[in-house]
Design a protein around this motif. Structure first.
Motif, PDB file in Angstrom:
ATOM      1  N   TYR A  88      16.135   3.807   9.493  1.00 28.17           N
ATOM      2  CA  TYR A  88      16.758   2.538   9.119  1.00 28.17           C
ATOM      3  C   TYR A  88      16.132   1.984   7.843  1.00 28.17           C
ATOM      4  N   ALA A  89      14.804   2.075   7.760  1.00 23.69           N
ATOM      5  CA  ALA A  89      14.110   1.531   6.583  1.00 23.69           C
ATOM      6  C   ALA A  89      14.511   2.264   5.304  1.00 23.69           C
ATOM      7  N   GLN A  90      14.662   3.600   5.381  1.00 19.37           N
ATOM      8  CA  GLN A  90      15.032   4.368   4.192  1.00 19.37           C
ATOM      9  C   GLN A  90      16.418   4.001   3.684  1.00 19.37           C
ATOM     10  N   ASN A  91      17.315   3.636   4.598  1.00 15.10           N
ATOM     11  CA  ASN A  91      18.676   3.281   4.213  1.00 15.10           C
ATOM     12  C   ASN A  91      18.861   1.798   3.929  1.00 15.10           C
ATOM     13  N   ASN A  92      17.800   1.027   4.134  1.00  8.05           N
ATOM     14  CA  ASN A  92      17.868  -0.423   3.919  1.00  8.05           C
ATOM     15  C   ASN A  92      16.597  -0.917   3.246  1.00  8.05           C
ATOM     16  N   LEU A  93      16.303  -0.344   2.081  1.00 15.52           N
ATOM     17  CA  LEU A  93      15.069  -0.703   1.384  1.00 15.52           C
ATOM     18  C   LEU A  93      15.050  -2.153   0.949  1.00 15.52           C
ATOM     19  N   PHE A  97      10.055  -6.579   0.441  1.00 12.25           N
ATOM     20  CA  PHE A  97       9.890  -7.425  -0.729  1.00 12.25           C
ATOM     21  C   PHE A  97       9.953  -6.627  -2.019  1.00 12.25           C
ATOM     22  N   ASP A  98       9.332  -5.450  -2.015  1.00 16.52           N
ATOM     23  CA  ASP A  98       9.200  -4.682  -3.248  1.00 16.52           C
ATOM     24  C   ASP A  98      10.106  -3.461  -3.302  1.00 16.52           C
ATOM     25  N   GLY A  99      11.004  -3.337  -2.332  1.00 20.02           N
ATOM     26  CA  GLY A  99      11.926  -2.221  -2.339  1.00 20.02           C
ATOM     27  C   GLY A  99      11.304  -0.920  -1.891  1.00 20.02           C
ATOM     28  N   ASN A 100      10.001  -0.901  -1.660  1.00 20.44           N
ATOM     29  CA  ASN A 100       9.310   0.308  -1.217  1.00 20.44           C
ATOM     30  C   ASN A 100       8.051  -0.109  -0.466  1.00 20.44           C
ATOM     31  N   PRO A 101       7.961   0.215   0.804  1.00 20.19           N
ATOM     32  CA  PRO A 101       6.820  -0.252   1.580  1.00 20.19           C
ATOM     33  C   PRO A 101       5.586   0.633   1.504  1.00 20.19           C
ATOM     34  N   VAL A 102       5.647   1.719   0.711  1.00 19.80           N
ATOM     35  CA  VAL A 102       4.514   2.644   0.630  1.00 19.80           C
ATOM     36  C   VAL A 102       3.551   2.173  -0.451  1.00 19.80           C
ATOM     37  N   VAL A 103       2.288   1.975  -0.090  1.00 18.21           N
ATOM     38  CA  VAL A 103       1.259   1.547  -1.032  1.00 18.21           C
ATOM     39  C   VAL A 103       0.295   2.699  -1.259  1.00 18.21           C
ATOM     40  N   SER A 104       0.028   3.026  -2.517  1.00 15.31           N
ATOM     41  CA  SER A 104      -0.908   4.108  -2.857  1.00 15.31           C
ATOM     42  C   SER A 104      -2.094   3.536  -3.610  1.00 15.31           C
ATOM     43  N   TYR A 105      -3.269   4.106  -3.346  1.00 15.42           N
ATOM     44  CA  TYR A 105      -4.487   3.671  -4.005  1.00 15.42           C
ATOM     45  C   TYR A 105      -5.019   4.785  -4.902  1.00 15.42           C
ATOM     46  N   PRO A 106      -5.844   4.425  -5.897  1.00 14.59           N
ATOM     47  CA  PRO A 106      -6.382   5.439  -6.805  1.00 14.59           C
ATOM     48  C   PRO A 106      -7.176   6.541  -6.117  1.00 14.59           C
ATOM     49  N   ASN A 107      -7.733   6.248  -4.940  1.00 16.24           N
ATOM     50  CA  ASN A 107      -8.499   7.276  -4.231  1.00 16.24           C
ATOM     51  C   ASN A 107      -7.611   8.236  -3.444  1.00 16.24           C
ATOM     52  N   GLY A 108      -6.296   8.092  -3.597  1.00 17.82           N
ATOM     53  CA  GLY A 108      -5.362   9.023  -2.969  1.00 17.82           C
ATOM     54  C   GLY A 108      -4.825   8.591  -1.627  1.00 17.82           C
ATOM     55  N   GLN A 113       3.362  -0.312   4.429  1.00 21.72           N
ATOM     56  CA  GLN A 113       3.025  -1.725   4.455  1.00 21.72           C
ATOM     57  C   GLN A 113       4.009  -2.507   5.338  1.00 21.72           C
ATOM     58  N   PHE A 114       4.145  -2.084   6.566  1.00 21.74           N
ATOM     59  CA  PHE A 114       4.843  -2.901   7.551  1.00 21.74           C
ATOM     60  C   PHE A 114       4.347  -2.528   8.944  1.00 21.74           C
ATOM     61  N   ARG A 115       4.527  -3.437   9.865  1.00 22.27           N
ATOM     62  CA  ARG A 115       4.134  -3.227  11.256  1.00 22.27           C
ATOM     63  C   ARG A 115       5.312  -3.539  12.151  1.00 22.27           C
TER      64      ARG A 115
END
Length: 422
Positions: A88-93, A97-108, A113-115
């Motif tokens: 559902y999330a992939q079809n209703n981005l 808030f930001d259109g993409n709930p995946v957060v990546s950090y410089p350490n990989g 970002q949802f519960r």
């Protein structure tokens, strides 16, 4: 004559105590889960969801998976359900808030970002709360809570409804190590679920509004969401009393059994100065009763008839009973380290839970202590560090979560099932 009456009274109570000691509090079974659980949410009279289950995959949205464990106390079965949240999330981005709930950090490292949490289940459809926060590179964090309607037959999420959207406190920079810094709000969980009235299909929750620079909300609003009409309404709004420079804790909430009343306990503390303010809200009429509570709250419960309200204090070892008609209060000794209060299904006994796996049993209406029960961990056979939630049903079964902290590093928990004769 008076002496005979006293002796008779003593013998009657002794007989009652022996009866309780010898009656069946027999463990029927134990159910283990791989993920930590710390309480129950009531779905209907016999089914409960274990709260605290963590997501099983935090890497990418496509493989994001969460499992909810539903315990059917009548069938003595633990059922695992996996809603199609990722699909559902992939079809209703646009729900994010930001259109993409995946957060990546410089350490990989990356995470979703949802519960999500399960709040309604009737065997045909279910209700899921999806909490999404804005990316942490903004000066303020926003939080949006969406209700998802899940049709179990087709295994499809058919509609969604935003029931809360809040700005949070200014973010602070947190050092995550390895040169990674995260800007994160210091205030979380502004929306607190109360529970669902299954008969009326209304989900209740509270939100804390308009926090100041110290993090104090100006008011607490009790909200209702009608699943059938998809309408969101404010049931009541309570102004928050403040102690300057004190810490404010999120209010403790306790609905009665038929969701006609809601107990709300505000708590704040500055050194030796404390404020504990009690409210009982009529959820159908919107009327509020206010009264002071002389102890810090760690457990609260209505009696089965909703004639009085009980508050348990962890640090003082006191139990306070408030008559909801006269507002007269009675304070009695309990056990230190106690938290959680629950009445048995018939209302004959009150159970109080404490650190170390001790459960204190009191008789109703006298509230005298008649028994102490020790509950062990599911995984170590040692005393449970902190017993979690407990539930009763009409067929004489009782389920309790024996730990929520003792083995949290292992990420395992579950529940014990007992038979109780009253």
């Amino acid at each position: 004559m008076r002496r005979k009456f006293v002796i008779s009274l003593i013998l009657s109570f002794a007989t009652f105590s022996v009866s309780l000691s010898s009656q069946s509090l027999k463990k029927v079974d134990s159910f283990k889960t791989e993920n930590r659980a710390n309480s129950f949410t009531k779905l209907d009279s016999n089914r409960f969801v274990l709260v605290g289950q963590k997501n099983e995959n935090w890497d990418v949205l496509a493989s994001h998976k969460v499992t909810f464990h539903i315990f059917d106390i009548r069938e003595k079965k633990l059922q695992s359900v996996v809603p199609p949240i990722a699909d559902y999330a992939q079809n209703n981005l646009g729900i994010f808030f930001d259109g993409n709930p995946v957060v990546s950090y410089p350490n990989g490292k990356t995470y979703i970002q949802f519960r999500s949490s399960l709040v309604y289940y009737d065997g045909n459809r279910a209700g899921i709360l999806l909490r999404n926060t804005s990316h942490s590179d903004k000066t303020r964090t926003q939080e949006r809570t969406i209700y998802l309607n899940w049709e179990l037959g087709s295994n499809q999420i058919t509609w969604s409804k935003a029931i809360s959207e809040l700005n949070q406190f200014e973010n602070v920079d947190i050092n995550r190590g390895g040169g990674v810094r995260e800007s994160k709000s210091v205030l979380r969980n502004l929306l607190i679920p109360v529970g669902i009235d299954s008969n009326r299909q209304i989900f209740y929750y509270t939100i804390e509004k308009e926090r100041n620079e110290k993090g104090w909300p100006n008011s607490i609003s009790v909200m209702s969401f009608s699943i059938g009409s998809k309408s969101v309404d404010e049931v009541a709004s309570l102004q928050v009393e403040k102690i300057n420079d004190a810490d404010y804790s999120s209010p403790m909430l306790a609905p009665n059994s038929d969701f006609s009343k809601l107990g709300i306990l505000e708590y704040s503390e500055l050194s030796l100065k404390k404020l504990v303010k009690g409210h009982v809200l009529d959820l159908k009429k919107g009327k509020v009763i206010d009264f002071p509570i002389p102890v810090s709250p760690y457990g609260a419960a209505f009696d089965p008839e909703s004639q009085y309200f009980l508050v348990l204090s962890n640090e003082t070892g006191k139990l306070v009973k408030t008559n909801l008609t006269t507002l007269e209060q009675q304070t009695m000794d309990s056990i230190h380290g106690a938290r959680y209060l629950v009445f048995s299904n018939t209302g004959k006994y009150l159970f109080a839970f404490a650190h170390g796996g001790t459960i204190e049993v009191r008789a109703v209406p006298s509230l005298m202590v008649v028994k102490s029960i020790q509950v062990s961990s599911l995984h170590t056979d040692q005393a449970a560090w902190e017993p979690g939630g407990s539930v009763f049903t009409s067929n004489g079964l009782w389920a309790t979560i024996p730990e929520s902290d003792a083995i949290s590093q292992l990420g395992k928990s579950g529940l014990h099932l007992f038979e109780i004769e009253e």
